[in-house]
Design a protein around this motif. Structure first.
Motif, PDB file in Angstrom:
ATOM      1  N   UNK A 518       0.809  -1.223   0.000  1.00 10.09           N
ATOM      2  CA  UNK A 518       0.000   0.000   0.000  1.00 10.09           C
ATOM      3  C   UNK A 518       0.847   1.280   0.000  1.00 10.09           C
ATOM      4  N   UNK A 519       0.219   2.369   0.457  1.00  7.59           N
ATOM      5  CA  UNK A 519       0.840   3.697   0.607  1.00  7.59           C
ATOM      6  C   UNK A 519       1.054   4.420  -0.724  1.00  7.59           C
ATOM      7  N   UNK A 520       0.242   4.097  -1.712  1.00  7.76           N
ATOM      8  CA  UNK A 520       0.314   4.832  -2.973  1.00  7.76           C
ATOM      9  C   UNK A 520      -0.942   5.691  -3.113  1.00  7.76           C
ATOM     10  N   UNK A 521      -0.819   6.967  -2.984  1.00  4.61           N
ATOM     11  CA  UNK A 521      -1.988   7.845  -3.052  1.00  4.61           C
ATOM     12  C   UNK A 521      -2.557   7.922  -4.461  1.00  4.61           C
ATOM     13  N   UNK A 522      -1.723   7.660  -5.437  1.00  3.00           N
ATOM     14  CA  UNK A 522      -2.174   7.763  -6.817  1.00  3.00           C
ATOM     15  C   UNK A 522      -2.990   6.588  -7.299  1.00  3.00           C
ATOM     16  N   UNK A 715      -6.040  11.475  -0.745  1.00  2.00           N
ATOM     17  CA  UNK A 715      -5.604  11.766   0.615  1.00  2.00           C
ATOM     18  C   UNK A 715      -6.055  10.703   1.608  1.00  2.00           C
ATOM     19  N   UNK A 716      -7.158  10.031   1.298  1.00  4.36           N
ATOM     20  CA  UNK A 716      -7.679   9.007   2.211  1.00  4.36           C
ATOM     21  C   UNK A 716      -6.965   7.670   2.050  1.00  4.36           C
ATOM     22  N   UNK A 720      -6.412   4.148   6.694  1.00  4.69           N
ATOM     23  CA  UNK A 720      -6.662   2.855   7.344  1.00  4.69           C
ATOM     24  C   UNK A 720      -5.368   2.099   7.622  1.00  4.69           C
ATOM     25  N   UNK A 721      -4.226   2.729   7.344  1.00  6.43           N
ATOM     26  CA  UNK A 721      -2.937   2.057   7.438  1.00  6.43           C
ATOM     27  C   UNK A 721      -2.115   2.593   8.605  1.00  6.43           C
ATOM     28  N   UNK A 722      -1.176   1.791   9.099  1.00  8.32           N
ATOM     29  CA  UNK A 722      -0.233   2.331  10.085  1.00  8.32           C
ATOM     30  C   UNK A 722       0.522   3.520   9.488  1.00  8.32           C
ATOM     31  N   UNK A 723       0.813   4.491  10.311  1.00  3.70           N
ATOM     32  CA  UNK A 723       1.556   5.675   9.893  1.00  3.70           C
ATOM     33  C   UNK A 723       2.643   5.956  10.922  1.00  3.70           C
ATOM     34  N   UNK A 724       3.521   6.886  10.597  1.00  2.00           N
ATOM     35  CA  UNK A 724       4.533   7.267  11.578  1.00  2.00           C
ATOM     36  C   UNK A 724       3.866   7.717  12.869  1.00  2.00           C
ATOM     37  N   UNK A 725       2.814   8.517  12.745  1.00  2.00           N
ATOM     38  CA  UNK A 725       2.121   9.035  13.927  1.00  2.00           C
ATOM     39  C   UNK A 725       1.442   7.918  14.717  1.00  2.00           C
ATOM     40  N   UNK A 726       0.785   7.000  14.009  1.00  2.00           N
ATOM     41  CA  UNK A 726       0.086   5.928  14.726  1.00  2.00           C
ATOM     42  C   UNK A 726       1.071   4.965  15.380  1.00  2.00           C
ATOM     43  N   UNK A 727       2.239   4.776  14.755  1.00  2.00           N
ATOM     44  CA  UNK A 727       3.265   3.917  15.363  1.00  2.00           C
ATOM     45  C   UNK A 727       3.776   4.552  16.648  1.00  2.00           C
ATOM     46  N   UNK A 728       4.013   5.864  16.621  1.00  2.00           N
ATOM     47  CA  UNK A 728       4.440   6.575  17.848  1.00  2.00           C
ATOM     48  C   UNK A 728       3.386   6.426  18.932  1.00  2.00           C
ATOM     49  N   UNK A 729       2.140   6.638  18.556  1.00  2.00           N
ATOM     50  CA  UNK A 729       1.045   6.566  19.527  1.00  2.00           C
ATOM     51  C   UNK A 729       0.934   5.167  20.128  1.00  2.00           C
ATOM     52  N   UNK A 730       0.951   4.145  19.290  1.00  2.00           N
ATOM     53  CA  UNK A 730       0.828   2.777  19.792  1.00  2.00           C
ATOM     54  C   UNK A 730       2.030   2.371  20.629  1.00  2.00           C
ATOM     55  N   UNK A 731       3.208   2.824  20.238  1.00  2.00           N
ATOM     56  CA  UNK A 731       4.413   2.497  21.005  1.00  2.00           C
ATOM     57  C   UNK A 731       4.359   3.086  22.408  1.00  2.00           C
ATOM     58  N   UNK A 732       3.966   4.338  22.494  1.00  2.00           N
ATOM     59  CA  UNK A 732       3.911   5.001  23.806  1.00  2.00           C
ATOM     60  C   UNK A 732       2.830   4.396  24.690  1.00  2.00           C
ATOM     61  N   UNK A 733       1.690   4.079  24.089  1.00  2.00           N
ATOM     62  CA  UNK A 733       0.617   3.450  24.862  1.00  2.00           C
ATOM     63  C   UNK A 733       1.056   2.095  25.393  1.00  2.00           C
TER      64      UNK A 733
END
Length: 737
Positions: A518-522, A715-716, A720-733
């Motif tokens: 994934x991760x292809x916006x086009x 943009x959408x 539904x995928x892991x992101x840098x931000x979601x990885x940080x959030x899950x790691x800290x939690x």
């Protein structure tokens, strides 16, 4: 009892009708006079027919005794004994499951074979079965050039076409590893109902497509037409009307109940195919006896009168008439042969039933990746050879490049080193692939080694299997991961099972490249932006590789090809499209995801993962895009935790070494698995279960995977995928609770 036990009726009828001279009339008037057929040839063919029939009859008795487990037979199709005689055993044969008589007659071409005993061992699932080692009732033999097929409908047709394509290609390239003679042809038999299957249509279409362009496809398609697909009648003249005027095919019809016509038409087909190197469709009209298989009760869909009409058309009765009319044997001779064959088959099967069986999971599984043909890889290419191929590009090897370019360089080096490699797929030649990963290969190695396929994934994978049968190491490309699903049975039902059902005597070494994830916006939708590898999770023996950067991709691809060459392995090489052109990691122009091309002899062993960092506060385990995102997230996680963490890149997703992963985790208890694929069925799901069950200490573990959703456009595309931000959030939690 006779209404249901048709085998008993057919057996009794043969003896009674031959005694009475009550034999079916000929569909055409043919005699030996004026032919070059010797009486001894007819007698030999008839004996193979009779032995095949008694094997069918005996297998049913063995099943009743609990000693045989699969009784789909050859009754009615015994005319294929002729194909076993006319076509030399050097011609590879991909066979329909009703090919007992073919197998017995072809065995006569090699003195010292024991076909009855070999078949009996397979019927009773003995571990001494020389083809499958007791893993399935199959008709196959390495000596006889018959790769085993299990319950084949038509999934073998694409690879048979690939094998046919390989013959003249191997000759023109003069590859050392080729196994088939330069003038050989390929046989492929199937039933009339099978021609409607998508795999069959793929194979026929590929043959016609290649032939239309002037290519060679030396294959004889043998359609054994009994008019039925289990219980569904084939429409009248459907086969003839579909193939008699098919472009690129020579159509020949023959009477499967008449040995003389079969011999003449088979020789015509063999001669035409061998001389013209073009497909022949040999249409054998016959009958089916004793129902579809052991559990099939034909009276459920046919009247007794219809069943009896078919039974009176028994090919053995027709053969008996031909032998008597041509004064080859008397009725008494025929009955003597029939009964002596019964005794022989009975004794052989009785002996086979006493032989040992597979008794452990280890024994069953030892053939999954077995390979009887070991060979050493050629030396890595020298500088002079590489310079002559790369040209001006050779100096650029020293500079850092993104993944797509490094894979491209690797393919060039691989093709220099392994002269038997082929690169093919949709748009891979002049265009160089959608992402230019195969750019310049066509110019470097020519159309015989780098070529475009037709737009059909079934034919791409099927052809690769066929090429592998003749000493090639195919490196086919499926253009997008989701396209693979159009042809997954070629991998699941054919490629992955071949070593298992042949005890490693046949393999299909291959490296199947698939751009995906994934991760292809086009790109939107499940057909281009597909984040699921679940289809590969449960395929025994198939290697799954997923590099996250160009340097790893180059070294892993070399490993995959070498393992294919030396050990017959089959690797699915998934290349994350979103990382193809990535050069930077943390900020624009930092160049931290650009890598130098590894030295030409560098590899990464299968199963070896990589550790980034030595921190003990948290272990992130991931692969592909997940590694890229996790390394982006690492500085922020370490800043927030005020501790160092470790990120593990799995790289190889098959046969993950759990003990070594646990050793890498060490004393750390916090484990975050980041998987870009959909949560249900993803590799992270299985990894979590294995780590929890095998860890000697309790783990604080969590799976952070994509949502169970298809991927939209724009943009959408990443929500539904892991992101840098979601990885940080899950790691800290996870760490902070």
């Amino acid at each position: 009892m006779s209404l249901f036990n048709r085998a008993e009726v057919i057996d009794r009828n043969f003896t009674q009708f031959v005694k009475e001279g009550n034999l079916p009339p000929a569909n055409m008037s043919l005699s030996l006079s004026g032919t070059h057929i010797r009486p001894s040839e007819l007698i030999s063919l008839f004996e193979s027919q009779v032995l095949s029939r008694h094997m069918d009859l005996r297998s049913r008795l063995l099943k009743d005794e609990g000693k045989c487990f699969y009784t789909i037979g050859s009754a009615g199709h015994e005319g294929n004994a002729v194909f076993g005689k006319v076509f030399p055993y050097t011609n590879m044969a991909f066979l329909h499951y009703r090919s007992g008589a073919f197998f017995l007659e072809r065995s006569r071409q090699i003195p010292g074979t024991t076909p009855l005993y070999d078949m009996a061992l397979s019927f009773v699932a003995s571990s001494e079965d020389p083809i499958s080692g007791g893993r399935h009732k199959v008709i196959g033999s390495k000596k006889l050039n018959i790769p085993p097929q299990t319950s084949t409908v038509s999934s073998h047709i694409p690879k048979a076409v690939g094998a046919a394509l390989s013959i003249d290609r191997a000759h023109s390239l003069d590859i050392y590893e080729r196994e088939l003679a330069d003038d050989s042809i390929v046989l492929c038999s199937f039933g009339d109902a099978s021609v409607n299957h998508t795999a069959a249509l793929s194979g026929f279409n590929t043959s016609a497509w290649v032939r239309h362009q002037g290519g060679y496809v030396p294959i004889v398609f043998i359609c054994e037409d009994n008019g039925l697909g289990i219980s569904v009648p084939t429409p009248e003249n459907w086969i003839r009307d579909s193939f008699a005027n098919r472009p690129g095919f020579e159509y020949i019809t023959c009477d499967g109940l008449n040995l003389i016509d079969l011999i003449q038409k088979s020789k015509e087909a063999e001669s035409f195919c061998r001389k013209n190197r073009t497909p022949v469709f040999l249409h054998m009209i016959t009958v089916r006896l004793m129902g579809h298989a052991g559990s099939d009760i034909e009276s459920g869909y046919h009247s007794l009168k219809e069943i009896e009409v078919a039974e009176f058309n028994d090919p053995l009765l027709h053969s008996a008439r031909i032998l008597i009319e041509n004064k080859c044997l008397s009725a008494e001779d025929i009955l003597t042969l029939y009964e002596s064959s019964r005794i022989t088959v009975g004794q052989v099967c009785k002996a086979a039933a006493l032989r040992p069986k597979l008794s452990s999971g280890e024994r069953v599984m030892e053939s999954i990746t077995a390979n009887r043909k070991k060979q050493s890889a050629p030396p890595v290419p020298n500088k002079r050879d590489r310079e002559s191929v790369f040209g001006k590009e050779f100096d650029r090897l020293k500079h850092p490049h993104h993944m797509a370019k490094l894979i491209n360089y690797t393919l060039s080096d691989i093709m220099i080193r392994y002269k038997n490699t082929l690169v093919f797929g949709e748009d891979v030649a002049q265009k160089g692939g959608v992402y230019h990963v195969t750019a310049n290969l066509y110019e470097q190695f020519g159309v015989r080694r780098v070529f475009n396929s037709l737009l059909d994934e079934t034919s791409i994978i099927g052809s690769a299997i066929g090429f592998a049968h003749n000493g090639f190491i195919p490196i086919p490309e499926i253009q997008f991961l989701a396209y693979f699903h159009n042809a997954e049975d070629q991998l699941r039902g054919e490629a992955a099972t071949l070593p298992f059902f042949s005890d490693g005597q046949f393999t299909n070494p291959m490296v199947l490249r698939i751009p995906g994830l994934a991760y292809q916006k086009g790109f939107g939708g499940h057909f281009h932006n597909d984040n699921s590898l679940a289809v590969f999770r449960d395929l025994p023996g198939v290697v799954l590789a997923c590099p996250s950067n160009g340097s790893d991709a180059a070294r892993m691809l070399r490993t995959a090809v070498r393992e294919a060459y030396e050990n017959g392995s089959l690797t699915i090489f998934v290349e994350p499209i979103a990382l193809y052109m990535i050069k930077d990691l943390h900020q624009s122009k930092d160049g931290k995801w650009n890598f130098r091309y590894p030295d030409v002899d560098e590899e990464i062993p299968m199963g070896k993962f990589k550790e980034y960092g030595k921190g003990n506060a948290l272990n992130i385990i991931t692969y592909g895009n997940g590694l890229y995102l996790s390394l982006q997230a690492r500085p922020e996680i370490e800043k927030k935790l005020k501790k160092k963490i470790k990120v593990i890149d799995l790289r190889w997703l098959s046969d993950i070494d759990i003990p070594k992963i646990l050793k890498a985790i060490g004393t750390c208890v916090n484990v975050l698995i980041v998987d870009e694929c959909r949560r249900t069925g993803c590799h992270g799901e299985g990894l979590l279960a294995n780590l929890v069950s095998e860890s000697p200490k309790p783990l604080n573990i969590k799976l952070h995977a994509a949502e169970d959703s298809f991927i939209p456009l724009g943009e959408a595309a990443t929500v539904t995928l892991p992101s840098m931000e979601s990885i940080i959030e899950n790691a800290l939690e996870l760490v902070n609770g």
